[in-house]
Each structure stands twice: as C-alpha cells, then as structure tokens.
Design an enzyme around this catalytic site. Structure first.
Site, PDB file in Angstrom:
ATOM      1  N   CYS A   1     -46.012  51.982 -14.869  1.00  0.00           N
ATOM      2  CA  CYS A   1     -45.920  51.255 -16.143  1.00  0.00           C
ATOM      3  C   CYS A   1     -46.390  52.143 -17.288  1.00  0.00           C
ATOM      4  CB  CYS A   1     -46.787  50.004 -16.060  1.00  0.00           C
ATOM      5  SG  CYS A   1     -47.025  49.163 -17.634  1.00  0.00           S
TER       6      CYS A   1
ATOM      7  N   CYS B   1     -51.440  50.516 -13.539  1.00  0.00           N
ATOM      8  CA  CYS B   1     -50.308  50.501 -12.607  1.00  0.00           C
ATOM      9  C   CYS B   1     -49.496  51.776 -12.835  1.00  0.00           C
ATOM     10  CB  CYS B   1     -49.448  49.264 -12.803  1.00  0.00           C
ATOM     11  SG  CYS B   1     -50.396  47.751 -12.605  1.00  0.00           S
TER      12      CYS B   1
ATOM     13  N   CYS C   1     -39.084  46.158 -19.817  1.00  0.00           N
ATOM     14  CA  CYS C   1     -40.338  45.963 -19.073  1.00  0.00           C
ATOM     15  C   CYS C   1     -40.978  47.290 -18.734  1.00  0.00           C
ATOM     16  CB  CYS C   1     -40.080  45.269 -17.750  1.00  0.00           C
ATOM     17  SG  CYS C   1     -39.511  43.609 -17.889  1.00  0.00           S
TER      18      CYS C   1
HETATM   19  N1  SAH Z   1     -49.867  42.965 -17.256  1.00  0.00           N
HETATM   20  C1  SAH Z   1     -48.982  41.916 -16.937  1.00  0.00           C
HETATM   21  C2  SAH Z   1     -47.955  41.646 -18.009  1.00  0.00           C
HETATM   22  C3  SAH Z   1     -47.348  42.830 -18.704  1.00  0.00           C
HETATM   23  S1  SAH Z   1     -46.310  43.856 -17.719  1.00  0.00           S
HETATM   24  C4  SAH Z   1     -48.307  42.177 -15.604  1.00  0.00           C
HETATM   25  O1  SAH Z   1     -48.417  43.274 -15.081  1.00  0.00           O
HETATM   26  O2  SAH Z   1     -47.703  41.251 -15.091  1.00  0.00           O
HETATM   27  C5  SAH Z   1     -44.805  42.936 -17.708  1.00  0.00           C
HETATM   28  C6  SAH Z   1     -43.928  43.161 -16.496  1.00  0.00           C
HETATM   29  O3  SAH Z   1     -43.301  44.441 -16.529  1.00  0.00           O
HETATM   30  C7  SAH Z   1     -44.675  43.103 -15.182  1.00  0.00           C
HETATM   31  O4  SAH Z   1     -43.992  42.325 -14.229  1.00  0.00           O
HETATM   32  C8  SAH Z   1     -44.722  44.549 -14.808  1.00  0.00           C
HETATM   33  O5  SAH Z   1     -44.945  44.719 -13.451  1.00  0.00           O
HETATM   34  C9  SAH Z   1     -43.378  45.027 -15.247  1.00  0.00           C
HETATM   35  N2  SAH Z   1     -43.230  46.483 -15.329  1.00  0.00           N
HETATM   36  C10 SAH Z   1     -44.180  47.405 -15.610  1.00  0.00           C
HETATM   37  N3  SAH Z   1     -43.662  48.636 -15.612  1.00  0.00           N
HETATM   38  C11 SAH Z   1     -42.348  48.519 -15.309  1.00  0.00           C
HETATM   39  C12 SAH Z   1     -41.260  49.428 -15.184  1.00  0.00           C
HETATM   40  N4  SAH Z   1     -41.443  50.741 -15.389  1.00  0.00           N
HETATM   41  N5  SAH Z   1     -40.050  48.942 -14.877  1.00  0.00           N
HETATM   42  C13 SAH Z   1     -39.858  47.628 -14.701  1.00  0.00           C
HETATM   43  N6  SAH Z   1     -40.837  46.700 -14.824  1.00  0.00           N
HETATM   44  C14 SAH Z   1     -42.067  47.135 -15.122  1.00  0.00           C
HETATM   45 FE1  SF4 Z   2     -50.071  46.957 -14.796  1.00  0.00          FE
HETATM   46 FE2  SF4 Z   2     -48.665  47.600 -16.964  1.00  0.00          FE
HETATM   47 FE3  SF4 Z   2     -49.114  45.007 -16.399  1.00  0.00          FE
HETATM   48 FE4  SF4 Z   2     -51.113  46.619 -17.219  1.00  0.00          FE
HETATM   49  S1  SF4 Z   2     -49.305  46.049 -18.398  1.00  0.00           S
HETATM   50  S2  SF4 Z   2     -51.197  45.191 -15.508  1.00  0.00           S
HETATM   51  S3  SF4 Z   2     -50.603  48.578 -16.268  1.00  0.00           S
HETATM   52  S4  SF4 Z   2     -47.903  46.449 -15.187  1.00  0.00           S
END
Ligand code: SAH
Ligand code: SF4
Length: 346
Positions: free
Chosen positions: A114, A111, A327
């Site tokens: 992230c 993603c 997050c």
């Molecule tokens: N992989 C799983 C769980 C870990 S990520 C998932 O994606 O749901 C945990 C949460 O943090 C998710 O909802 C993700 O979308 C969010 N997240 C990732 N990067 C972020 C960011 N830069 N700012 C805010 N939330 C973020």
């Molecule tokens: Fe996407 Fe980050 Fe969640 Fe992995 S941890 S699925 S890269 S948001």
C-alpha cells in the site's frame, strides 16, 4: 480556529449569540443539508456570513484537483494545517456519488503493498478535516446526491477511533446519511471492531484480509502479528452477532502471493464460516512494492473458484488508476525523506 464542522448546533448558537434562533437554523441547514461554505449561505445577512467566514477558515486547502475516467472520478490533494497532505476521491455514478475519505495523514500500519503504508504516518485527522472532505465532494457531485461515504482513503480509521465514530454519527445525525451507506474499512484492529459493534450504528464493515493464513498475512499486513487470523475471526463473529450485519472482506489480488488455488480454499473457509462477502481488488501498482497484480484471467479464475465453494464475490472495478486515485495508491508524500523506504519483494 477549528473547522465550523466541529461544532454542535448548540455550540454554533453560542458562536453567534445574540442572533435569533432561526438564524442558527439557517446556518445549520446551509452547512449540513446544503453542504455550503459559510460564506455562501445566502439566507443569512452578508455581515454575519463575512464574520463567520473570517472566524472559521476551511480546514482543507486544495493543492491538486484532477479528474479521470471522463470526469467520473475526481481526486483532490488537500493540505492541512501544519503542512501534511491527504487525498480524497469522489466517484460519480449515474444517479449517486460516493466519496472515499482519508482518516489519517499517512498510516502507521505499514502494509507492504500500500502506497500510504509505504509513506509512513504523519498525524491523525480531526473531525472537521474528515467532514470537510465529505462536504467538498458533496458540492462537486451536485446535482447528484452524495449518498455513500467510505473510509478507504489514507489511514486506518480504527486507529483514529474517536474521530471516526464522531464523524460517522455527525454524518448520520446531521447530514442524514443512512448508516448502511457509511462504510468503514479496517485492516483488522480486532478490539476496535468489537467496540465499534457496540456504538449502535448499523454501518457496513469491510475488513482488509488479503490472506487467510497467518504466514502470508504477517508478510502483507504487519498488524496480523498483533491480531492474528483467529483473533480477527473472533472479532468478526462478535460484529455479526452484535450488529446482525454481514461484513465483507477486501482482498487485493497479488500475483503468486495470494491468488493461488490454496488461497482460494483458505479464503473460502474463512469467509464461508462467517457468511462474509468477498470484494476482490486487482492490485494497483505502487512505487515501493515490486510484485505484480494478478492477471485478469487469474482474477476471473479466483472469483469462479470462490463461487464454486459457495462464497459471494464482487470484483471491484478499478477507478482513477491514471491519477493514482485507486485503492492503495494514495500517498502524497510531504517529507521526501520518507520516500527512502526499502523496496519490498515477497
Ligand atoms: N486502512 C484501511 C482503509 C484504507 S486502505 C484498510 O486497510 O482497510 C483501503 C483499501 O485499499 C484496503 O482494502 C486496502 O487493503 C486496499 N489497498 C491498499 N493497497 C492496495 C493496492 N496497492 N492495490 C489494491 N488495493 C489496495
Ligand atoms: Fe494498510 Fe494502507 Fe490500510 Fe494503512 S491504509 S492499514 S497501510 S492498507
């Protein structure tokens, strides 16, 4: 040697064969109810403790331990066997505490916004490595009860499916946590959601949606190309029908990407058709993504727009930003080459 938390009670009994059954009960109680390290379970004789402590070394070694928000948020960076590192975040509230655990070292889902996704995938965690995160946090939270475990740290829990389900069962059966207080957050691995619905665990499911049209979601969440919004919708319908539990959608608000009036309408329709709750997360900054989070005014307008269309919404309070524990900020990169990912701007 595996983590002692990999063991069932019978396996533990075998590991200490020759000891009376009540010793096994004492060890089991110390490990699971008291979250004690084996060397600290003073109800059993010192020699046995010492032997077990030698045989079952902890799977996690803390290499960083930092606090923020006046001590109410604590983040650990743990090194695992083999050298990979993961992060665990403890959030303390007045009368309870929540731990956010990692399920993988890194993440393969990529993603764009992230930090974990930007760093790439190193390896899956084992059952013991996930449970030990919970136990370290439970110790640190005392005297408050660690009541909630959320799989929102590094990694995609449904890509490490067997371990995730095993951990959930152990936390429920051995630690006595309520299944409702166990939350799995997934980026939307549709077939795994359907499988999880049939495990007989009334968990809380959070789906990281971030966009409710395929074009935008393909950009933010590459997995959407494999399981597009219609396929994900079918999995959500199945989850609700099978578990009779509601689900929630996570939506990180990104300036002019997914915070537009059109996005409000699309999300309201998608979430509304599933009677899902929406959690808005103001985007946290990450090094590899040059787009800003929405302003606090836009976050408010977005919430009000959804509410006007009948959606229930919570704006998540950001915790731990100053220690990169919020997050999407979790990424302790072991291999510096992995940092050289291209900067993405959408
Ligand atoms: N992989 C799983 C769980 C870990 S990520 C998932 O994606 O749901 C945990 C949460 O943090 C998710 O909802 C993700 O979308 C969010 N997240 C990732 N990067 C972020 C960011 N830069 N700012 C805010 N939330 C973020
Ligand atoms: Fe996407 Fe980050 Fe969640 Fe992995 S941890 S699925 S890269 S948001």
């Amino acid at each position: 040697m595996p983590s002692i938390y990999e063991f069932s009670k019978d396996e533990l009994a075998q590991a200490v064969s020759g000891e009376p059954r009540y010793r096994v009960d004492q060890l089991w109680h110390g490990l699971w109810s008291e979250a004690q390290e084996v060397g600290d379970i003073t109800t059993v004789p010192k020699a046995l403790r010492a032997r077990l402590a030698e045989e079952f070394a902890p799977a996690l070694r803390a290499v960083h331990d930092v606090e923020s928000d006046h001590g109410s948020t604590r983040k650990w960076v743990f090194q695992l066997a083999g050298g990979a590192t993961i992060e665990t975040v403890l959030m303390i509230y007045e009368d309870r505490a929540t731990v956010c655990v990692s399920s993988q070292a890194g993440c393969a889902m990529g993603c764009t916004f992230c930090a974990t996704g930007q760093a790439g995938f190193t390896r899956h965690l084992t059952v013991g490595e996930v449970i030990e995160q919970v136990m370290v946090a439970a110790r640190a939270a005392a005297p408050r009860r660690l009541s909630n475990v959320v799989f929102m740290g590094m990694g995609e829990p449904l890509a490490n499916y067997a371990v995730t389900v095993d951990v959930l069962r152990r936390l429920h059966d051995f630690r006595g946590l309520s299944a409702r207080h166990l939350t799995v957050s997934t980026v939307g691995v549709a077939p795994a959601i359907e499988r999880l619905a049939r495990e007989g665990l009334p968990l809380t499911l959070a789906v990281s949606l971030h966009a409710a049209n395929d074009e935008t979601r393909n950009q933010l969440v590459p997995l959407n190309r494999r399981y597009p919004l219609d396929r994900l919708h079918a999995a959500c319908v199945d989850w609700i029908a099978t578990t009779t539990r509601r689900l929630s959608f996570e939506w990180a608000l990104i300036d002019e990407v997914n915070d537009t009036d059109q996005a409000i309408r699309e999300l309201a329709e998608y979430a509304g058709s599933l009677r899902a709750h929406v959690n808005l997360i103001p985007l946290n900054p990450t090094p590899g993504y040059l787009v800003r989070g929405s302003s606090s005014q836009r976050v408010r307008e977005f919430r009000e727009g959804l509410e006007a269309l009948g959606v229930t919404v919570t704006v998540r309070r950001t915790r731990g930003r100053s220690i990169d524990a919020a997050c999407g900020q979790l990424a302790q990169v072991t291999n510096p080459k992995r940092r050289s990912i291209p900067l993405q701007v959408i």
